[in-house]
Design a protein around this motif. Structure first.
Motif: not given
Length: 119
Positions: A1-29
């Motif tokens: 079974q494939v799982h896709v889970v995002e994290s890292g969102g949030g609130s930031v002021q204009a000009g700022g930075s964020l890094r989103l992460s996505c863990a993908v499991s169970g998918y092999s190709a």
């Protein structure tokens, strides 16, 4: 079974930075495409950036030069580094996986993570 889970969102002021992460499991190709998409309130879900198994990256014009998509194969994790954020980047960001980078071929989707950019 494939799982896709995002994290890292949030609130930031204009000009700022964020890094989103996505863990993908169970998918092999040997051939695959991973992508980031976003959906702002009242709008359709749009492409943001995609990365395929050959290492080719594709960015939408609105994020070119500001966002960077990358992956850590050892951690089965996809990233989206977002710099110089603008209020119009506010949206729910989704990670997806599929066998090609055509929109219709993304069949595994995460639940999304909210990104809010204030002016």
């Amino acid at each position: 079974q494939v799982h896709v889970v995002e994290s890292g969102g949030g609130s930031v002021q204009a000009g700022g930075s964020l890094r989103l992460s996505c863990a993908v499991s169970g998918y092999s190709a040997s051939r695959y495409c991973l992508g980031w998409f976003r959906q702002a309130p009242g709008k359709e879900r749009d492409r943001v950036a995609r990365l395929d198994s050959l290492g080719t990256t594709i960015y939408e014009d609105s994020v070119k030069g500001r966002f960077t998509i990358s992956q850590d194969n050892a951690k089965n994790t996809l990233y989206l580094q977002m710099n110089s954020l603008k209020p119009e980047d506010t949206a729910v960001y989704y990670c997806a996986a599929g066998w090609s980078c055509h929109y219709s071929d993304f069949i595994y989707w995460g639940q999304g993570t909210q990104v809010t950019v204030s002016s």
